[in-house]
Design an enzyme around this catalytic site. Structure first.
Site, PDB file in Angstrom:
ATOM      1  N   HIS A 176      11.399   3.302 -58.678  1.00 52.26           N
ATOM      2  CA  HIS A 176      11.853   3.305 -60.067  1.00 52.26           C
ATOM      3  C   HIS A 176      10.811   2.662 -60.963  1.00 52.26           C
ATOM      4  O   HIS A 176      10.286   1.590 -60.653  1.00 52.26           O
ATOM      5  CB  HIS A 176      13.175   2.537 -60.191  1.00 52.26           C
ATOM      6  CG  HIS A 176      13.755   2.586 -61.570  1.00 52.26           C
ATOM      7  ND1 HIS A 176      14.068   1.458 -62.299  1.00 52.26           N
ATOM      8  CD2 HIS A 176      14.072   3.633 -62.359  1.00 52.26           C
ATOM      9  CE1 HIS A 176      14.564   1.807 -63.470  1.00 52.26           C
ATOM     10  NE2 HIS A 176      14.571   3.123 -63.536  1.00 52.26           N
ATOM     11  N   HIS A 177      10.489   3.361 -62.060  1.00 56.48           N
ATOM     12  CA  HIS A 177       9.597   2.836 -63.092  1.00 56.48           C
ATOM     13  C   HIS A 177      10.305   2.946 -64.434  1.00 56.48           C
ATOM     14  O   HIS A 177      10.405   4.038 -64.996  1.00 56.48           O
ATOM     15  CB  HIS A 177       8.287   3.635 -63.155  1.00 56.48           C
ATOM     16  CG  HIS A 177       7.383   3.430 -61.995  1.00 56.48           C
ATOM     17  ND1 HIS A 177       6.352   4.309 -61.696  1.00 56.48           N
ATOM     18  CD2 HIS A 177       7.328   2.459 -61.046  1.00 56.48           C
ATOM     19  CE1 HIS A 177       5.708   3.878 -60.626  1.00 56.48           C
ATOM     20  NE2 HIS A 177       6.293   2.756 -60.219  1.00 56.48           N
ATOM     21  N   GLU A 178      10.817   1.852 -64.946  1.00 53.50           N
ATOM     22  CA  GLU A 178      11.370   1.848 -66.301  1.00 53.50           C
ATOM     23  C   GLU A 178      10.303   1.328 -67.251  1.00 53.50           C
ATOM     24  O   GLU A 178       9.959   0.151 -67.244  1.00 53.50           O
ATOM     25  CB  GLU A 178      12.628   0.991 -66.387  1.00 53.50           C
ATOM     26  CG  GLU A 178      13.201   0.893 -67.799  1.00 53.50           C
ATOM     27  CD  GLU A 178      13.381   2.247 -68.474  1.00 53.50           C
ATOM     28  OE1 GLU A 178      12.606   2.560 -69.403  1.00 53.50           O
ATOM     29  OE2 GLU A 178      14.285   2.995 -68.063  1.00 53.50           O
ATOM     30  N   HIS A 220      13.890  10.294 -66.618  1.00 54.31           N
ATOM     31  CA  HIS A 220      14.949   9.995 -67.583  1.00 54.31           C
ATOM     32  C   HIS A 220      14.312   9.704 -68.945  1.00 54.31           C
ATOM     33  O   HIS A 220      13.168   9.281 -69.036  1.00 54.31           O
ATOM     34  CB  HIS A 220      15.787   8.812 -67.113  1.00 54.31           C
ATOM     35  CG  HIS A 220      16.795   9.215 -66.083  1.00 54.31           C
ATOM     36  ND1 HIS A 220      18.117   8.821 -66.134  1.00 54.31           N
ATOM     37  CD2 HIS A 220      16.678  10.001 -64.974  1.00 54.31           C
ATOM     38  CE1 HIS A 220      18.760   9.335 -65.105  1.00 54.31           C
ATOM     39  NE2 HIS A 220      17.909  10.047 -64.376  1.00 54.31           N
ATOM     40  N   GLU A 221      15.111   9.958 -70.000  1.00 51.76           N
ATOM     41  CA  GLU A 221      14.574   9.973 -71.364  1.00 51.76           C
ATOM     42  C   GLU A 221      13.316  10.840 -71.394  1.00 51.76           C
ATOM     43  O   GLU A 221      12.252  10.401 -71.809  1.00 51.76           O
ATOM     44  CB  GLU A 221      14.278   8.547 -71.865  1.00 51.76           C
ATOM     45  CG  GLU A 221      15.484   7.661 -71.967  1.00 51.76           C
ATOM     46  CD  GLU A 221      15.876   7.008 -70.645  1.00 51.76           C
ATOM     47  OE1 GLU A 221      17.077   6.893 -70.362  1.00 51.76           O
ATOM     48  OE2 GLU A 221      14.964   6.638 -69.873  1.00 51.76           O
ATOM     49  N   GLU A 223      16.719  14.000 -67.043  1.00 50.32           N
ATOM     50  CA  GLU A 223      17.983  13.663 -67.696  1.00 50.32           C
ATOM     51  C   GLU A 223      18.058  14.522 -68.961  1.00 50.32           C
ATOM     52  O   GLU A 223      18.346  15.692 -68.894  1.00 50.32           O
ATOM     53  CB  GLU A 223      18.034  12.166 -67.978  1.00 50.32           C
ATOM     54  CG  GLU A 223      19.392  11.668 -68.426  1.00 50.32           C
ATOM     55  CD  GLU A 223      19.338  10.226 -68.859  1.00 50.32           C
ATOM     56  OE1 GLU A 223      20.334   9.516 -68.642  1.00 50.32           O
ATOM     57  OE2 GLU A 223      18.317   9.795 -69.434  1.00 50.32           O
ATOM     58  N   GLU A 275      26.430   7.445 -67.478  1.00 46.21           N
ATOM     59  CA  GLU A 275      26.389   6.063 -67.939  1.00 46.21           C
ATOM     60  C   GLU A 275      27.081   5.915 -69.295  1.00 46.21           C
ATOM     61  O   GLU A 275      27.417   4.809 -69.712  1.00 46.21           O
ATOM     62  CB  GLU A 275      24.952   5.541 -68.015  1.00 46.21           C
ATOM     63  CG  GLU A 275      24.119   6.113 -69.137  1.00 46.21           C
ATOM     64  CD  GLU A 275      23.360   7.365 -68.735  1.00 46.21           C
ATOM     65  OE1 GLU A 275      22.315   7.641 -69.355  1.00 46.21           O
ATOM     66  OE2 GLU A 275      23.808   8.066 -67.812  1.00 46.21           O
TER      67      GLU A 275
END
Length: 651
Positions: A365-367, A438-439, A457, A463
């Site tokens: 995961h990379h946010e 995502h985004e 996404e 969510e």
């Protein structure tokens, strides 16, 4: 066919192979326009084409046609994964070559392709006699439809990007730019979706009503106000108009993929994936992303989840919150994220070895929170870090309202944002890593060329449950967002009555999502103990349903009302059917004539007559019966409900 000539006035039809769809190119008084017909009924009236270029005369007038080249093309494309294995790439094409009659005598090509169910065109600008780069101020592409048409839309240029509820409106009431796909129904009953294909080095196309009361492209701008800085030769994304006689037929349109190139390298290593995650426990408040007493992403928790994945028969595990940078207000502090530095209570190497021994794929995961400058400084090292630890899947996130690129705030969907997303896809391919973004930037079919981009996404997912989603949302998606490809909806949350995140669905509906909302990386999003201890019988469907399909057959539906679809497994003769409705209950009749000859065991997960998404969401009926292709099923769908069926071929 290739013809040389110079003409001041031109009217030329490009017909679909079945002759039902027609695009008319018109050159009159030096201006280029087009119109679209279906069964000889006009659905897009004459619409302008061209560009405004910074520092130059607009590229919109004084044109002459110097040559045209036409061809017919027919082939079957095989996709490595997805909703359908084979798609038709069957079209008629004409390339129109124009030059200006005055000034620099700039040249431009308009390439038009007409499929049986779509019209697509793009601009191609070769190097010019006087310059090799241009800055595009505006793209003048109109879609001049009847203003009384109905539109289903979400707004553009908003802080939550694509994450808004779809609204139904009349075109003449559009007051803001809206994202594509923009789905429309004309007064004569024709369904359209305006979108684009092969978006690489350009701003995303949004749509707005212009001063002439015509729908027009509104390319997402850069922070300097321009639309794109391009080197020549350059070609825009395809402007795509999907056409159907019914809403359900629109969902079968795959021309977006046909407009993208075949892969230029071997992607045989790409595999679709079903996974659980250290994720939903944070949303319901049991654990936190940030380190502390309730930190979710610890070595201990990760190993517990790996053991659970083995017991559940799920191949992957997503771990969020494992790296430094989640402390405090992470949305504001995203510039501090370190993508190769685990927290003190998480040993990535140890967890990766443990997962490998148990044949579980880790999803890293990379946010980034949109801090692209910070992310790109670490990008190569971050991907290498995962690659050397045999992590082949990454979920990336860009949760900020804007991106920080080159020290400036940019829209996610600007040319610079598009370039960044593509950079991550191509680097991931080099490292044999698959992505779930995502985004994201919206899907435009590039998954055909880059199959390691397994999911995105790009709309409101689960969510937002707990008050911001209504049952109708999932009944809009197949006719709108999902026309742009698969979506990570984070399905399978069965703890429906949780006080923190109460779901606006029935239990059977959560199973249906695994069929109605396709994703190449499909998440079973709830906590393992919910599946093992509370709903083991319902979980069987989640475990059984595949993530890669041979064929998709939409069965029934209306936009925002309901949707029913059947999909055939790519690796067996089994089929899976899912259906969802909005706040209204309904009874539906499903013919099984899509099956091949033989006997199938049907496992049916459906709402009981007393089920209701608010009042009684857990009321579910699970039954088995033998069926064949000459039979049918009658099913009840509760308010906010759904159903899921597996059809396993016995003989």
């Amino acid at each position: 066919m290739f013809r040389w000539f110079v003409k001041d006035e031109v009217e030329k039809d490009v017909l679909s192979p079945d002759k039902r769809t027609r695009c008319k190119l018109l050159l009159k008084s030096g201006r280029i326009s087009y119109s679209v017909y279906r069964d000889n009924k006009i659905i897009i009236r004459p619409s302008r084409l061209g560009f405004k270029i910074c520092g130059e005369k607009p590229l919109t007038e004084d044109f002459k046609l110097v040559r045209a080249q036409s061809k017919r093309h027919s082939e079957t494309i095989e996709l490595q994964w997805g909703e359908d294995r084979f798609i038709d790439n069957n079209y008629t094409e004409t390339a129109f070559y124009f030059t200006e009659s005055k000034g620099f005598k700039r040249i431009m090509t308009l390439r038009i392709r007409v499929f049986n169910n779509s019209v697509a065109f793009r601009y191609e600008i070769p190097p010019q006699p006087k310059f090799r780069r241009i800055t595009i101020k505006d793209e003048i592409t109109e879609f001049n439809i009847d203003l009384n048409a109905i539109a289903w839309k979400i707004p553009a240029y908003q802080p939550d990007r694509y994450e808004y509820n779809y609204e139904k409106t009349i075109v003449y009431d559009l007051k803001e730019s809206v994202h594509t796909p923009l789905t429309l129904k004309t007064p004569n009953g024709c369904y359209l979706a305006i979108h684009e294909a092969a978006l690489y080095d350009y701003g995303s196309m949004t749509i707005k009503l212009d001063e002439n009361r015509s729908l027009k492209t509104d390319i997402t701008p850069l922070s300097d106000g321009t639309k794109a800085h391009v080197a020549l030769p350059f070609q825009t994304p395809w402007r795509l108009i999907m056409i159907a006689d019914s809403a359900i037929e629109l969902t079968t349109n795959r021309s977006m993929y046909a407009l993208n190139d075949a892969p230029s390298q071997d992607f045989g290593w790409v595999k679709t994936l079903k996974f659980i995650g250290i994720w939903w426990a944070m949303y319901v408040g049991e654990w936190t992303w940030a380190p502390g007493e309730r930190h979710g992403a610890t070595t201990e928790h990760a190993k517990e989840y790996i053991d659970a994945a083995v017991r559940l028969g799920i191949a992957g595990l997503l771990i969020e919150g494992w790296n430094e940078g989640w402390e405090g207000d992470w949305l504001e502090n995203g510039i501090n994220n370190k993508f190769t530095v685990p927290t003190s209570d998480f040993n990535l190497e140890d967890v990766a070895r443990y997962a490998g021994r148990h044949n579980i794929e880790l999803v890293g995961h990379h946010e980034t929170v949109g801090f692209v400058d910070n992310y790109e400084k670490q990008l190569e090292a971050a991907y290498n870090y995962y690659a050397i630890n045999n992590i082949h899947y990454i979920k990336t996130g860009y949760a900020g309202s804007m991106m920080m690129i080159n020290g400036r705030r940019e829209y996610h969907h600007s040319q610079l944002g598009v370039q960044h997303y593509q950079k991550t896809v191509e680097l991931a391919a080099k490292k044999h890593i698959c992505l779930d973004i995502h985004e994201p930037i919206k899907g435009t079919g590039i998954e055909r060329t880059w199959p390691n981009l397994l999911s995105r996404e790009g709309a409101r997912g689960q969510e937002y449950e707990g008050g911001a989603l209504s049952p109708s949302h999932a009944c809009y998606l197949p006719y709108t967002r999902l026309l742009a490809g698969g979506m990570d909806y984070t399905s399978g949350i069965l703890d429906l009555a949780n006080s923190v995140k109460r779901m606006a669905t029935t239990l059977a509906r959560q199973l249906a999502y695994f069929v109605t909302i396709y994703s190449g990386m499909q998440m079973a999003a709830d906590r393992p103990f919910i599946y093992e201890e509370r709903f083991p019988d319902a979980f069987k469907f989640i475990r059984d349903v595949p993530t890669n399909f041979e064929k998709t057959v939409p069965l029934l539906g209306e936009i925002g009302e309901y949707y029913v679809v059947a999909r055939k497994d790519r690796n067996s003769e089994d089929w899976y059917v899912g259906g969802v409705t909005n706040e209204k209950s309904r009874r539906i009749h499903i013919s099984l004539d899509f099956l091949s000859d033989g006997v199938y065991r049907a496992e049916i997960y459906s709402d009981r007559d007393d089920a209701h998404y608010r009042e009684n969401p857990f009321s579910t009926n699970i039954q088995q019966k033998h069926v064949g292709r000459n039979e049918s099923l009658d099913l009840y769908i509760a308010p906010g409900g759904g159903f899921a069926i597996s059809l396993q071929k016995l003989r």
